[in-house]
Every structure is written in C-alpha cells, then in structure tokens.
Design a protein around this motif. Structure first.
Motif, PDB file in Angstrom:
ATOM      1  N   ASP A 298      -3.170   2.414  -3.314  1.00 30.75           N
ATOM      2  CA  ASP A 298      -3.090   1.740  -4.605  1.00 30.75           C
ATOM      3  C   ASP A 298      -1.149   1.416  -4.596  1.00 30.75           C
ATOM      4  OD1 ASP A 298      -4.434   3.631  -5.981  1.00 30.75           O
ATOM      5  OD2 ASP A 298      -3.558   4.962  -4.973  1.00 30.75           O
ATOM      6  N   LEU A 299       0.086   0.964  -3.392  1.00 30.23           N
ATOM      7  CA  LEU A 299       1.224   0.792  -3.066  1.00 30.23           C
ATOM      8  C   LEU A 299       0.952  -1.181  -1.964  1.00 30.23           C
ATOM      9  CD1 LEU A 299       3.299   3.069  -2.833  1.00 30.23           C
ATOM     10  CD2 LEU A 299       3.257   1.604  -4.373  1.00 30.23           C
ATOM     11  N   GLU A 300       1.887  -1.806  -2.253  1.00 30.86           N
ATOM     12  CA  GLU A 300       1.713  -3.416  -1.052  1.00 30.86           C
ATOM     13  C   GLU A 300       3.101  -3.426  -0.850  1.00 30.86           C
ATOM     14  OE1 GLU A 300      -0.195  -6.661   0.332  1.00 30.86           O
ATOM     15  OE2 GLU A 300      -0.884  -4.534  -1.098  1.00 30.86           O
ATOM     16  N   ILE A 301       3.450  -3.474   0.427  1.00 29.21           N
ATOM     17  CA  ILE A 301       4.984  -3.056   0.394  1.00 29.21           C
ATOM     18  C   ILE A 301       5.568  -4.457   0.080  1.00 29.21           C
ATOM     19  CG2 ILE A 301       4.089  -4.547   2.663  1.00 29.21           C
ATOM     20  CD1 ILE A 301       7.052  -2.103   3.644  1.00 29.21           C
ATOM     21  N   PRO A 339      -4.702   0.861   3.505  1.00 27.47           N
ATOM     22  CA  PRO A 339      -2.771   1.033   3.664  1.00 27.47           C
ATOM     23  C   PRO A 339      -1.928   0.030   4.704  1.00 27.47           C
ATOM     24  CG  PRO A 339      -4.520   2.624   4.067  1.00 27.47           C
ATOM     25  CD  PRO A 339      -5.389   1.895   4.145  1.00 27.47           C
ATOM     26  N   ASP A 340      -1.075   0.341   4.494  1.00 23.34           N
ATOM     27  CA  ASP A 340       0.522  -0.913   4.644  1.00 23.34           C
ATOM     28  C   ASP A 340       0.900   0.300   5.537  1.00 23.34           C
ATOM     29  OD1 ASP A 340      -0.378  -3.118   3.042  1.00 23.34           O
ATOM     30  OD2 ASP A 340       0.604  -2.884   1.965  1.00 23.34           O
ATOM     31  N   GLU A 341       1.739  -0.164   6.710  1.00 19.73           N
ATOM     32  CA  GLU A 341       1.824   1.027   7.304  1.00 19.73           C
ATOM     33  C   GLU A 341       3.683   0.347   7.688  1.00 19.73           C
ATOM     34  OE1 GLU A 341       0.637   1.108  10.827  1.00 19.73           O
ATOM     35  OE2 GLU A 341      -1.603   1.549  10.092  1.00 19.73           O
ATOM     36  N   ARG A 360      11.017  -1.318  -0.093  1.00 20.47           N
ATOM     37  CA  ARG A 360      10.459  -0.869  -1.260  1.00 20.47           C
ATOM     38  C   ARG A 360       8.841  -1.543  -1.383  1.00 20.47           C
ATOM     39  NH1 ARG A 360      15.245  -4.022  -4.986  1.00 20.47           N
ATOM     40  NH2 ARG A 360      16.582  -2.610  -4.771  1.00 20.47           N
ATOM     41  N   ALA A 361       8.665  -1.027  -2.472  1.00 21.66           N
ATOM     42  CA  ALA A 361       6.784  -1.459  -2.504  1.00 21.66           C
ATOM     43  C   ALA A 361       6.253  -1.525  -4.152  1.00 21.66           C
ATOM     44  CB  ALA A 361       5.475  -0.691  -1.711  1.00 21.66           C
ATOM     45  N   THR A 362       4.894  -2.609  -4.125  1.00 24.97           N
ATOM     46  CA  THR A 362       4.907  -2.883  -5.394  1.00 24.97           C
ATOM     47  C   THR A 362       3.265  -2.705  -5.838  1.00 24.97           C
ATOM     48  OG1 THR A 362       5.620  -4.974  -5.074  1.00 24.97           O
ATOM     49  CG2 THR A 362       4.070  -4.428  -6.644  1.00 24.97           C
TER      50      THR A 362
END
Length: 364
Positions: A298-301, A339-341, A360-362
């Motif tokens: 649910d989050l994007e770096i 998932p981003d890491e 931070r992530a969006t």
C-alpha cells in the motif's frame, strides 16, 4: 676451622633457597641419576700413618611428580560477545617434576556458570596466531621435559542468548602420566601408581637403592587435591553485550487535499518513517548495524526524498532532520503491487547513543 665450615654451609643454604625460586632449577636432580659419596678415614698407629680406609655409598634419585597450571593472558576473565565462536583463553602448563612426563588435559565448565559453553576445544597454537585451527587440538602434552612450560589454549562458543555481565568459566586440569614414548600416552601417575622404597623390593626382602620410586609432590589446584598427580586452574569469559532497542514511528507529512496543514492518511498522502536504534547505557558498542525495511504494497517509496541515516532524535523520540542522505543506504522501487524495500547501514552505536534511519513513502 669447623666454625668456618658451618658458616659457609649457612651461606650456601641461603643461596640454594634463592636459586630454588628460579623455574629452570625447580625440577632438581633428574630421576634415575646415581649419587655416589665416598668417605676417607686416615689414622696412625704408634705415630705412623696407616693406609687410608674408604667406604662408598650409592643411591638412585627417585622421581618427584609436580606440575602447575596457571591462567595467563588477560587479567581476570576474557571479554566476549554473544554468539562469539571459538573464544580463546590461555594457560601455562609446567612440568616441575624431575623427569620427563606426559600430561593429559581436560577442560570442563565450572560449576555455577551463567550460561552454557559449547564446542570446548583444547589446543596448542602451532602457528602462533592466537586462534584455533583444525589440527591443533590436543588431549595430552607429549614427552614434556623437566621444567618444560607449554602454553595451552582453550576455545569455546558463546551462546547468542548470553547477556551483558554474565560469566562462564572453564577448569583446565593436567594429569601426570609416565612418558609413554613419542605419540603415546603413558600410565597415569596417581596414588595407585607410586612406590615406597622403604618396602622390600628384592627377592631376599632387602631394599634395592637402584630402584626409581615415585613420589607425588604436587599442590592442590582449583578442583584437585594435593599429591594426586594433577593440577587445575580456572579461567573464563565475561560477556560485553550491546543493549540495542529499536523504535519505529510514522508521521503524515502532507496529503493531496490538506497539503501540510493537518494532513490525513489518505491515498496520495506522504508518510515519513523514523527508525531509531538506541544502545543502552554502559553497553558494548554495537557495530555493523544494518536496517532493513520492507514496505507494505500500500506504500510506494518516495524516490525524490531519499533515505537518510545516522540522524538523531529529539526529546520526544522523533527523528531530527539531520541525517545523511543515502550514505551506505539504498532503496528498491519495485513495480506497482510489489513491496518496496529500504536498506541502510548505520555507523557504530556506542553506549547511550541513538542513531536513526528515516525515509518517506506515498500511500497508494
């Protein structure tokens, strides 16, 4: 003349006492050596000298078994870390006997240890690197000459569950054996394997002074008794551990509707994560500190913002904006739905110090 001889004898006695403290002379005359003494008696008859009469006595020096084991190296216990493997402690094993002996070695955990030691290995450091190498392990010291000193090392593994200040000790015991020839451990010297030359040892019931008898003369070690042909000493480990705690906080920085004024966690909002790694007061320094964070789908770096490391926290525990951008860190911006890491390496964290990683992530 007699008074002069007595005085010289007293001086000689003092000299011998002083010399006996020198390790090189500790063993004394070698077992099996013959000591011969001849007395001469001169006399006269009618004022005329007669033929000197002599008498000779010879006996064989018996075997005295004596040895010591003494811990060496660090004063007190050796400092180790949890999960450390092959942590080494050192002892000097000395043959104070007046004969060559074999010395059997055993290393056992002491009673009352705070944690369990594993993979205990006794070894002699053939390449002098201070570490155990395969092939250096020993179970006994072979053909140790009188006054011979051998450095014996013991290695053990420390469990990952060991905590700061905990201790564990090892008792190293050396037991004297007959010199069994190179590569062979001889018969043990103990109370059952000694003899007394006051007993008859010939067929006609007389004493044979040429026989070499054995006397146990060793002192009491940490876990063994005096005059048992053995000696023991204790050394061990004390754990110096880091006291690391981790906290993670999130702060909504902005959203598409409210901007930075009272933003809400809605799709398109920017979230700042603060990961704080603290080391407790009085703890050992934490090194090679790596932080890995896998974001939910649910989050994007936030590629533009980056990843900051080695920052500090304010009085509330929140991240200060004083980290170093991308130093020793990286992030993986995976495809949508994957998932981003985030990965980062922090500098060493001494006792009482807190370092941070923030990014931070969006919200998707």
């Amino acid at each position: 003349m007699k008074r002069t001889k007595q005085l010289l004898g007293a001086v000689s006695g003092v000299a011998l006492i002083a010399m006996s403290t020198t390790p090189a002379l500790a063993a004394g005359t070698t077992a099996g050596s013959s000591i011969t003494n001849t007395v001469e008696v001169d006399y006269q008859v009618g004022g005329f000298d007669q033929t000197t009469e002599t008498a000779t006595d010879t006996f064989t020096v018996d075997r005295k078994i004596d040895l010591t084991v003494v811990e060496t190296g660090f004063i007190g216990r050796t400092s180790v870390s949890p999960n450390q493997t092959r942590a080494v402690i050192a002892f000097d094993v000395t043959n104070l006997s007046n004969d060559t002996v074999d010395l059997a070695l055993t290393a056992t955990p002491a009673a009352g240890n705070d944690f369990t030691l594993s993979n205990i290995i006794i070894f002699v450091d053939a390449d002098s690197d201070g570490e155990y190498d395969v092939g250096e392990e020993v179970t006994y010291l072979d053909e140790v000459v009188a006054d011979g000193v051998t450095e014996v090392l013991v290695a053990a593994d420390i469990p990952v569950t060991a905590t700061a200040g905990q201790t564990a000790d090892i008792v190293l015991t050396a037991q004297a054996h007959e010199a069994g020839g190179v590569g062979s451990l001889g018969t043990i010297y103990d109370a059952a394997n000694t003899s007394d030359d006051t007993e008859a040892n010939t067929e006609d019931g007389t004493v044979n002074p040429a026989n070499v008898d054995t006397v146990l003369a060793d002192g009491a070690g940490d876990t063994d008794a005096a005059e048992d042909g053995a000696f023991s000493d204790t050394d061990g480990y004390v754990v110096a551990a880091a006291d690391v705690t981790v906290t993670k906080q999130s702060t909504i920085i902005s959203d598409p509707i409210n901007g930075t004024s009272n933003p809400k966690a809605i799709p398109g909002a920017v979230v700042e994560y603060c990961i704080a790694v603290a080391n407790g007061s009085g703890a050992a320094t934490a090194t090679a500190v790596t932080v890995s964070d896998t974001l939910p789908v649910d989050l994007e770096i936030d590629d533009a913002f980056g990843v900051f490391v080695d920052g500090t926290v304010d009085g509330t525990g929140a991240c200060n904006a004083d980290g170093v951008d991308n130093a020793n860190s990286n992030f993986t911006d995976n495809a949508l739905g994957t998932p981003d890491e985030v990965n980062g390496t922090l500098s060493d964290i001494a006792a009482g110090v807190t370092r941070t990683l923030y990014f931070r992530a969006t919200i998707n």
